[in-house]
Design a protein around this motif. Structure first.
Motif, PDB file in Angstrom:
ATOM      1  N   ALA A  53       0.837  -1.200   0.000  1.00  0.00           N
ATOM      2  CA  ALA A  53       0.000   0.000   0.000  1.00  0.00           C
ATOM      3  C   ALA A  53       0.877   1.258   0.000  1.00  0.00           C
ATOM      4  CB  ALA A  53      -0.927   0.007   1.214  1.00  0.00           C
ATOM      5  N   ILE A  54       1.963   1.212   0.756  1.00  0.00           N
ATOM      6  CA  ILE A  54       2.891   2.351   0.771  1.00  0.00           C
ATOM      7  C   ILE A  54       3.475   2.567  -0.618  1.00  0.00           C
ATOM      8  CG2 ILE A  54       5.117   3.168   1.652  1.00  0.00           C
ATOM      9  CD1 ILE A  54       4.455   1.785   4.290  1.00  0.00           C
ATOM     10  N   ALA A  55       3.916   1.461  -1.247  1.00  0.00           N
ATOM     11  CA  ALA A  55       4.486   1.569  -2.593  1.00  0.00           C
ATOM     12  C   ALA A  55       3.455   2.093  -3.587  1.00  0.00           C
ATOM     13  CB  ALA A  55       5.006   0.206  -3.040  1.00  0.00           C
ATOM     14  N   PHE A  56       2.221   1.619  -3.469  1.00  0.00           N
ATOM     15  CA  PHE A  56       1.177   2.044  -4.412  1.00  0.00           C
ATOM     16  C   PHE A  56       0.875   3.530  -4.289  1.00  0.00           C
ATOM     17  CE2 PHE A  56      -3.334   3.089  -5.016  1.00  0.00           C
ATOM     18  CZ  PHE A  56      -3.456   2.826  -6.371  1.00  0.00           C
ATOM     19  N   TRP A  57       0.611   3.989  -3.092  1.00  0.00           N
ATOM     20  CA  TRP A  57       0.153   5.367  -2.918  1.00  0.00           C
ATOM     21  C   TRP A  57       1.253   6.378  -3.186  1.00  0.00           C
ATOM     22  CZ3 TRP A  57      -4.582   6.596  -3.392  1.00  0.00           C
ATOM     23  CH2 TRP A  57      -5.582   5.710  -3.013  1.00  0.00           C
ATOM     24  N   ARG A  58       2.505   6.082  -2.825  1.00  0.00           N
ATOM     25  CA  ARG A  58       3.559   7.060  -3.093  1.00  0.00           C
ATOM     26  C   ARG A  58       3.795   7.207  -4.589  1.00  0.00           C
ATOM     27  NH1 ARG A  58       9.273   5.216  -0.720  1.00  0.00           N
ATOM     28  NH2 ARG A  58       9.975   6.954  -2.033  1.00  0.00           N
ATOM     29  N   ASN A  59       3.603   6.116  -5.350  1.00  0.00           N
ATOM     30  CA  ASN A  59       3.761   6.201  -6.809  1.00  0.00           C
ATOM     31  C   ASN A  59       2.534   6.803  -7.477  1.00  0.00           C
ATOM     32  OD1 ASN A  59       6.341   4.813  -8.037  1.00  0.00           O
ATOM     33  ND2 ASN A  59       5.799   3.618  -6.229  1.00  0.00           N
ATOM     34  N   ALA A  60       1.346   6.441  -6.990  1.00  0.00           N
ATOM     35  CA  ALA A  60       0.122   6.987  -7.572  1.00  0.00           C
ATOM     36  C   ALA A  60       0.055   8.500  -7.366  1.00  0.00           C
ATOM     37  CB  ALA A  60      -1.098   6.303  -6.957  1.00  0.00           C
ATOM     38  N   ILE A  61       0.355   8.936  -6.151  1.00  0.00           N
ATOM     39  CA  ILE A  61       0.334  10.373  -5.864  1.00  0.00           C
ATOM     40  C   ILE A  61       1.451  11.076  -6.631  1.00  0.00           C
ATOM     41  CG2 ILE A  61       0.615  12.118  -4.062  1.00  0.00           C
ATOM     42  CD1 ILE A  61      -0.602  10.072  -2.092  1.00  0.00           C
ATOM     43  N   GLY A  62       2.625  10.455  -6.679  1.00  0.00           N
ATOM     44  CA  GLY A  62       3.742  11.039  -7.415  1.00  0.00           C
ATOM     45  C   GLY A  62       3.432  11.191  -8.890  1.00  0.00           C
ATOM     46  N   ALA A  63       2.760  10.179  -9.480  1.00  0.00           N
ATOM     47  CA  ALA A  63       2.389  10.240 -10.894  1.00  0.00           C
ATOM     48  C   ALA A  63       1.402  11.368 -11.142  1.00  0.00           C
ATOM     49  CB  ALA A  63       1.790   8.902 -11.332  1.00  0.00           C
ATOM     50  N   ALA A  64       0.428  11.518 -10.253  1.00  0.00           N
ATOM     51  CA  ALA A  64      -0.572  12.585 -10.413  1.00  0.00           C
ATOM     52  C   ALA A  64       0.069  13.958 -10.321  1.00  0.00           C
ATOM     53  CB  ALA A  64      -1.665  12.433  -9.356  1.00  0.00           C
ATOM     54  N   VAL A  65       0.984  14.110  -9.360  1.00  0.00           N
ATOM     55  CA  VAL A  65       1.657  15.409  -9.184  1.00  0.00           C
ATOM     56  C   VAL A  65       2.511  15.746 -10.402  1.00  0.00           C
ATOM     57  CG1 VAL A  65       3.402  16.634  -7.839  1.00  0.00           C
ATOM     58  CG2 VAL A  65       1.629  15.315  -6.678  1.00  0.00           C
ATOM     59  N   MET A  66       3.223  14.747 -10.951  1.00  0.00           N
ATOM     60  CA  MET A  66       4.097  14.989 -12.092  1.00  0.00           C
ATOM     61  C   MET A  66       3.312  15.150 -13.397  1.00  0.00           C
ATOM     62  SD  MET A  66       7.054  15.238 -10.811  1.00  0.00           S
ATOM     63  CE  MET A  66       7.925  15.368 -12.363  1.00  0.00           C
ATOM     64  N   ALA A  67       2.174  14.453 -13.513  1.00  0.00           N
ATOM     65  CA  ALA A  67       1.403  14.503 -14.759  1.00  0.00           C
ATOM     66  C   ALA A  67       0.641  15.809 -14.915  1.00  0.00           C
ATOM     67  CB  ALA A  67       0.425  13.328 -14.816  1.00  0.00           C
ATOM     68  N   SER A  68       0.201  16.384 -13.819  1.00  0.00           N
ATOM     69  CA  SER A  68      -0.645  17.581 -13.894  1.00  0.00           C
ATOM     70  C   SER A  68       0.006  18.734 -14.644  1.00  0.00           C
ATOM     71  CB  SER A  68      -1.048  18.023 -12.479  1.00  0.00           C
ATOM     72  OG  SER A  68      -1.795  17.006 -11.844  1.00  0.00           O
ATOM     73  N   PRO A  69       1.220  19.189 -14.274  1.00  0.00           N
ATOM     74  CA  PRO A  69       1.824  20.299 -15.025  1.00  0.00           C
ATOM     75  C   PRO A  69       2.149  19.935 -16.467  1.00  0.00           C
ATOM     76  CG  PRO A  69       3.387  19.392 -13.443  1.00  0.00           C
ATOM     77  CD  PRO A  69       2.065  18.782 -13.143  1.00  0.00           C
ATOM     78  N   THR A  70       2.507  18.661 -16.702  1.00  0.00           N
ATOM     79  CA  THR A  70       2.816  18.233 -18.072  1.00  0.00           C
ATOM     80  C   THR A  70       1.591  18.318 -18.948  1.00  0.00           C
ATOM     81  OG1 THR A  70       4.532  16.719 -17.251  1.00  0.00           O
ATOM     82  CG2 THR A  70       3.701  16.334 -19.484  1.00  0.00           C
ATOM     83  N   LEU A  71       0.441  17.887 -18.442  1.00  0.00           N
ATOM     84  CA  LEU A  71      -0.808  17.934 -19.207  1.00  0.00           C
ATOM     85  C   LEU A  71      -1.266  19.364 -19.440  1.00  0.00           C
ATOM     86  CD1 LEU A  71      -2.743  14.972 -17.548  1.00  0.00           C
ATOM     87  CD2 LEU A  71      -1.860  15.062 -19.893  1.00  0.00           C
ATOM     88  N   ILE A  72      -0.994  20.236 -18.474  1.00  0.00           N
ATOM     89  CA  ILE A  72      -1.401  21.638 -18.622  1.00  0.00           C
ATOM     90  C   ILE A  72      -0.553  22.333 -19.686  1.00  0.00           C
ATOM     91  CG2 ILE A  72      -1.456  23.891 -17.457  1.00  0.00           C
ATOM     92  CD1 ILE A  72      -2.161  22.371 -14.880  1.00  0.00           C
ATOM     93  N   ARG A  73       0.779  22.087 -19.642  1.00  0.00           N
ATOM     94  CA  ARG A  73       1.670  22.755 -20.588  1.00  0.00           C
ATOM     95  C   ARG A  73       1.576  22.159 -21.989  1.00  0.00           C
ATOM     96  NH1 ARG A  73       5.496  22.238 -16.328  1.00  0.00           N
ATOM     97  NH2 ARG A  73       6.433  20.524 -17.497  1.00  0.00           N
TER      98      ARG A  73
END
Length: 307
Positions: free
Chosen positions: A33-53
């Motif tokens: 669960a730790i591995a899942f959530w740190r990667n899922a949250i990390g992916a969302a944080v990194m994807a957001s600015p990329t999708l906006i730009r």
């Protein structure tokens, strides 16, 4: 400013092991669960600015880039599974030191692939693995459980090395944001499948468990890694790689202070040998590639310190 960011980065990645050990020991959160959530949250944080730009950035990913990203994601998922599980079996200091052997594993993989290294790299490998023998030897006397934890941490270091090399291949033509979001996202999906197959829950934790997951993600994934990513734009990769190695004693000190973790006296010698050996390996890699462009070890340094 760089000194402050370096200190923040070291504190962030060094906190990973102690925070994970504390969360696993005091809450109902599972390792995956730790591995899942740190990667899922990390992916969302990194994807957001990329999708906006650049909304079409992910649509331009080539087949070759995707394949290397998949390899990196699989290695990263297995790395987290091994490392986080090892923290339930062995000490934080030993697990962190052994998983940080990823730089040495990269050199070994390159040797197998026919890459010739300077003598400093070979000497560094010998010193680092001497430290491994020291730590695993003491843990063998402590308990079979601790030895299993050491072996899992070593496997985690090897998988981190594979992840780093695959990431370097993918990032030759991909932006950092696109690659990181894609890799973290696929890693989260793979970890979710592992969790389902092993019966480890991903939700339903108490408040302390969710607080631990958030702390791990913010400190290690976002603050620590982001600080090192920024430093790579203003400092040499060699210096950044040296700073990252401070994670080893940093994690040991944090575990001793907050978790009251004590180590066998000989284990400290093993930790010191690993730190010295990795320093020699990284310096040898740098010197051996001077004047020939950035070596494979340096291309993905932003992804080093994956714990």
């Amino acid at each position: 400013m760089n000194f402050f960011l370096a200190a923040l980065g070291v504190l962030g990645v060094a906190s990973s092991g102690p925070l994970i050990a504390a969360t696993l020991g005091a809450t109902t959160v599972s390792a995956l669960a730790i591995a899942f959530w740190r990667n899922a949250i990390g992916a969302a944080v990194m994807a957001s600015p990329t999708l906006i730009r650049e909304p079409d950035q992910f649509g331009r990913v080539t087949g070759k880039e995707f394949r290397w990203s998949v390899i990196a994601a699989v290695a990263l998922a297995l790395h987290f599974a091994c490392f986080i599980t090892s923290l339930q079996l062995t000490s934080v200091a030993a697990a962190t030191a052994l998983v940080c052997l990823q730089s040495a594993w990269i050199a070994v993989i390159q040797l197998v692939r026919g890459v010739k290294h300077r003598w400093q790299v070979l000497v560094g490998l010998g010193i680092a693995f001497g430290g491994v023998v020291a730590i695993t030897g003491f843990d063998m006397g402590a308990s079979p459980e601790a030895l299993l934890g050491d072996l899992l941490a070593m496997a985690g270091g090897l998988l981190a090395g594979i992840y780093t090399l695959a990431g370097g291949k993918a990032r030759q033509s991909m932006t950092t944001g696109t690659y990181t979001a894609l890799c973290y996202g696929m890693c989260a999906a793979l970890v979710a499948l592992l969790a389902l197959s092993t019966g480890q829950p991903l939700v339903g934790f108490d408040a302390g468990g969710w607080l631990g997951i958030i702390a791990i993600t913010v400190c290690a994934q976002l603050v620590g890694h982001t600080a090192f990513n920024h430093l790579l734009a203003t400092m040499s990769p060699l210096l950044v790689s040296m700073i990252i190695l401070l994670e080893i004693p940093g994690a040991a000190l944090l575990a001793a202070f907050f978790l009251h973790e004590t180590l066998l006296a000989g284990t400290y010698g093993g930790l010191a040998l690993i730190l010295v050996g990795l320093t020699v390996v990284v310096m040898g890699q740098r010197n051996g590639n001077a004047g020939r462009g950035r070596p494979p070890l340096e291309r993905p340094l932003a992804e080093l310190g994956t714990d």
